[in-house]
Design an enzyme around this catalytic site. Structure first.
Site, PDB file in Angstrom:
ATOM      1  N   TYR A  53       0.814  -1.210   0.000  1.00  0.00           N
ATOM      2  CA  TYR A  53       0.000   0.000   0.000  1.00  0.00           C
ATOM      3  C   TYR A  53       0.849   1.261   0.000  1.00  0.00           C
ATOM      4  O   TYR A  53       0.609   2.195  -0.756  1.00  0.00           O
ATOM      5  CB  TYR A  53      -0.874  -0.034   1.260  1.00  0.00           C
ATOM      6  CG  TYR A  53      -1.702   1.193   1.511  1.00  0.00           C
ATOM      7  CD1 TYR A  53      -2.958   1.307   0.944  1.00  0.00           C
ATOM      8  CD2 TYR A  53      -1.238   2.226   2.318  1.00  0.00           C
ATOM      9  CE1 TYR A  53      -3.720   2.431   1.168  1.00  0.00           C
ATOM     10  CE2 TYR A  53      -2.000   3.345   2.544  1.00  0.00           C
ATOM     11  CZ  TYR A  53      -3.250   3.443   1.966  1.00  0.00           C
ATOM     12  OH  TYR A  53      -3.993   4.559   2.194  1.00  0.00           O
TER      13      TYR A  53
ATOM     14  N   HIS B 168     -11.403   9.440   7.292  1.00  0.00           N
ATOM     15  CA  HIS B 168     -10.195   9.310   6.459  1.00  0.00           C
ATOM     16  C   HIS B 168      -9.870  10.675   5.852  1.00  0.00           C
ATOM     17  O   HIS B 168     -10.776  11.482   5.645  1.00  0.00           O
ATOM     18  CB  HIS B 168     -10.450   8.285   5.335  1.00  0.00           C
ATOM     19  CG  HIS B 168      -9.192   7.773   4.690  1.00  0.00           C
ATOM     20  ND1 HIS B 168      -8.457   8.506   3.793  1.00  0.00           N
ATOM     21  CD2 HIS B 168      -8.527   6.588   4.832  1.00  0.00           C
ATOM     22  CE1 HIS B 168      -7.403   7.816   3.407  1.00  0.00           C
ATOM     23  NE2 HIS B 168      -7.409   6.631   4.027  1.00  0.00           N
ATOM     24  N   GLY B 169      -8.616  10.909   5.546  1.00  0.00           N
ATOM     25  CA  GLY B 169      -8.227  12.124   4.827  1.00  0.00           C
ATOM     26  C   GLY B 169      -8.864  12.103   3.428  1.00  0.00           C
ATOM     27  O   GLY B 169      -9.097  11.025   2.877  1.00  0.00           O
ATOM     28  N   ASP B 170      -9.105  13.280   2.871  1.00  0.00           N
ATOM     29  CA  ASP B 170      -9.782  13.310   1.558  1.00  0.00           C
ATOM     30  C   ASP B 170      -8.819  13.035   0.395  1.00  0.00           C
ATOM     31  O   ASP B 170      -9.206  13.081  -0.770  1.00  0.00           O
ATOM     32  CB  ASP B 170     -10.496  14.658   1.349  1.00  0.00           C
ATOM     33  CG  ASP B 170      -9.523  15.827   1.350  1.00  0.00           C
ATOM     34  OD1 ASP B 170      -8.303  15.593   1.509  1.00  0.00           O
ATOM     35  OD2 ASP B 170      -9.983  16.975   1.196  1.00  0.00           O
TER      36      ASP B 170
ATOM     37  N   THR C 111      -3.857  17.347   5.469  1.00  0.00           N
ATOM     38  CA  THR C 111      -2.969  18.441   5.893  1.00  0.00           C
ATOM     39  C   THR C 111      -1.711  18.470   5.022  1.00  0.00           C
ATOM     40  O   THR C 111      -0.874  17.577   5.107  1.00  0.00           O
ATOM     41  CB  THR C 111      -2.559  18.230   7.383  1.00  0.00           C
ATOM     42  OG1 THR C 111      -3.723  17.910   8.129  1.00  0.00           O
ATOM     43  CG2 THR C 111      -1.868  19.453   7.949  1.00  0.00           C
TER      44      THR C 111
ATOM     45  N   ASP D 206      27.437  -7.101 -23.094  1.00  0.00           N
ATOM     46  CA  ASP D 206      27.306  -7.648 -21.738  1.00  0.00           C
ATOM     47  C   ASP D 206      28.347  -8.752 -21.517  1.00  0.00           C
ATOM     48  O   ASP D 206      28.009  -9.935 -21.437  1.00  0.00           O
ATOM     49  CB  ASP D 206      25.856  -8.183 -21.585  1.00  0.00           C
ATOM     50  CG  ASP D 206      25.575  -8.754 -20.212  1.00  0.00           C
ATOM     51  OD1 ASP D 206      26.309  -8.439 -19.260  1.00  0.00           O
ATOM     52  OD2 ASP D 206      24.605  -9.542 -20.102  1.00  0.00           O
TER      53      ASP D 206
HETATM   54  C1  SPV Z   1      20.924  -9.619 -16.748  1.00  0.00           C
HETATM   55  O1  SPV Z   1      19.865  -9.004 -16.615  1.00  0.00           O
HETATM   56  O2  SPV Z   1      21.990  -9.084 -17.045  1.00  0.00           O
HETATM   57  C2  SPV Z   1      20.959 -11.075 -16.500  1.00  0.00           C
HETATM   58  C3  SPV Z   1      19.729 -11.859 -16.706  1.00  0.00           C
HETATM   59  O3  SPV Z   1      22.015 -11.580 -16.213  1.00  0.00           O
HETATM   60  S1  SPV Z   1      19.814 -12.492 -18.311  1.00  0.00           S
HETATM   61  O4  SPV Z   1      19.960 -11.370 -19.232  1.00  0.00           O
HETATM   62  O5  SPV Z   1      18.600 -13.226 -18.555  1.00  0.00           O
HETATM   63  O6  SPV Z   1      20.979 -13.355 -18.398  1.00  0.00           O
HETATM   64 MG    MG Z   2      23.677 -10.355 -16.409  1.00  0.00          MG
END
Ligand code: SPV
Ligand code: MG
Length: 431
Positions: A43, A89-91, A122, A204
């Protein structure tokens, strides 16, 4: 005397709350509901005080006759239970996602002719300062770091969204939706190696160094409070990993996930299309143990990611590794798959859970994306990571906008799918 009820979700009492109680006391005998932890985290925000402490705090307010626990964020059950003549309750809940709770409250009161009284919310400097102070407390490393472990205990499944910048951090931190009459939000953030690299226009392959990754984390931490899980790639050399564990822990990161690969790491979504080497159980176990020995608190988690299914080495290998890495000290297991169907993930989880009911399991359903959080939880999965969706959402619109401006020699045509900056900056807090 009339029975008056109000529900509090706060850890501190400010003028706004005192005003509600003052108005409530004029109408009758006041009962305050303290919202349970599990409802509060969906919440509002994570509690800095325990439920018992909140109950004790509310009892100290002049004009409060009784404090009870409201288990669910919707009002129907508590109204049915105590049948108040008036809910106050607050509005401020008339608009936005909270509107659904107001409707639920009104419907429950209507059953027997109960009344809803709304008082002006408030808005002043003291109130917003108090709110900001709470947020800043939650952002402190000692609060943020332990929050992931707390969430694992509190939630059927912890929901984590990818963030690669202050802005995506803010989206993860602040997005709240109404879903079946209840509010919902993410629990934490995943600093993905894929998105962190892609945002820098780099592959990567562990090319973006730890110093840069730490900058991303710091940018996110500056503007958020939710816990952070770092994608630590292979963890690098064990001799380096131990230093990084210390740094991450000190910063307030909650967990690092390292994968059992060695040499030049490539992204798992390539699977066997590229050559990748899995680390031996012995080497990777030694890395985990060294990391666990280096950490100084009980809060920080080192989670072992198993690549056996990605590299098609089979289920038995994945399970053997899971138990070995757990025995080496891993605080959780991430099992990854690039199948469209979650069957192998479920088989792994069911077999792991038949022997280990506690060690947290993490999954990243990028390819098996039809699976629901409920199904994942039913197989004993504790954390679901949406690993790259925010970046993939932004990219097509950015490219389309660049193309449109080039084609039309002006920005007018692109405007229809652009958000006014005025709206974007509503996310940004001012001190
Ligand atoms: C990333 O988000 O870099 C991960 C997950 O390692 S995956 O891309 O699925 O390998
Ligand atoms: Mg990764």
């Amino acid at each position: 005397m009339k029975k008056v009820y109000t529900c509090f979700t706060t850890d501190i009492i400010h003028e706004g709350h005192l005003n509600i109680i003052k108005e409530a006391a004029k109408l009758g005998k006041v009962t305050v509901g303290a919202l349970s932890d599990k409802a509060l985290i969906r919440y509002n925000r994570f509690p800095t005080k325990s439920l018992d402490e909140r109950v004790a705090l509310y009892k100290t307010i002049d004009g409060v006759d009784d404090v009870i626990v409201q288990d669910d964020m919707t009002y129907d059950a508590v109204i049915e239970q105590i049948k108040p003549d008036i809910v106050i309750h607050g509005d401020n809940w008339k608009n936005g996602p909270e509107k659904a709770l107001r409707e639920n409250c009104l419907a429950a009161l209507k059953q027997y002719g109960g009344e809803l009284v709304e008082v002006g919310y408030t808005y002043n400097e003291t109130v917003s300062k108090a709110d900001l102070q709470l947020k800043e407390k939650l952002a402190m490393p000692e609060y943020r770091r332990k929050r992931l472990r707390q969430l694992i205990e509190m939630c059927p499944i912890v929901k984590v969204m990818e963030a690669h910048s202050g802005l995506t951090g803010l989206i993860t931190e602040k997005t709240v939706v109404e879903n079946n009459g209840r509010l919902d939000q993410f629990d934490g953030m995943w600093v993905s190696s894929l998105c962190d690299s892609t945002d820098r226009g780099k592959p990567d392959i562990e090319l973006v160094d730890m110093t840069s990754r730490l900058r991303t984390i710091n940018d996110i931490m500056e503007v958020t409070t939710k816990p952070i899980i770092l994608d630590g790639d292979t963890g690098g050399l064990t001799e380096h990993f131990v230093y990084n564990v210390r740094t991450l822990e000190r910063m307030g990161v909650s967990a690092v996930i390292i994968e059992d690969k060695t040499g030049l790491k490539k992204n798992s979504l390539f699977g066997t299309e590229v050559s990748q080497t899995q680390d031996s159980i012995e080497n990777f176990s030694a890395k985990i143990s060294a990391g666990k020995k280096a950490q100084l608190t009980d809060d920080f988690m080192i989670i072992a990611r198993i690549e056996s299914l990605i590299l098609e080495r089979g289920m038995e290998d994945a399970l053997e590794r899971a138990f070995a890495f757990r025995d080496a000290g891993a605080d959780g297991i991430m099992i990854h798959s690039r199948k469209k169907d979650p069957a192998e993930i479920f088989e792994f989880c069911d077999r792991f859970r038949s022997k280990d009911s506690r060690t947290p399991i993490v999954v990243v359903p990028t390819s098996f994306n039809e699976v629901t959080e409920e199904e994942l939880a039913s197989h004993g999965i504790n954390i679901v990571i949406y690993a790259n969706q925010l970046m993939r959402a932004a990219f097509p619109v950015m490219r389309k906008t660049a193309e449109e401006i080039l084609k039309n020699h002006r920005a007018y045509e692109a405007e229809s799918h652009l958000m006014p900056f005025k709206e974007i900056i509503t996310l940004i807090d001012e001190l």
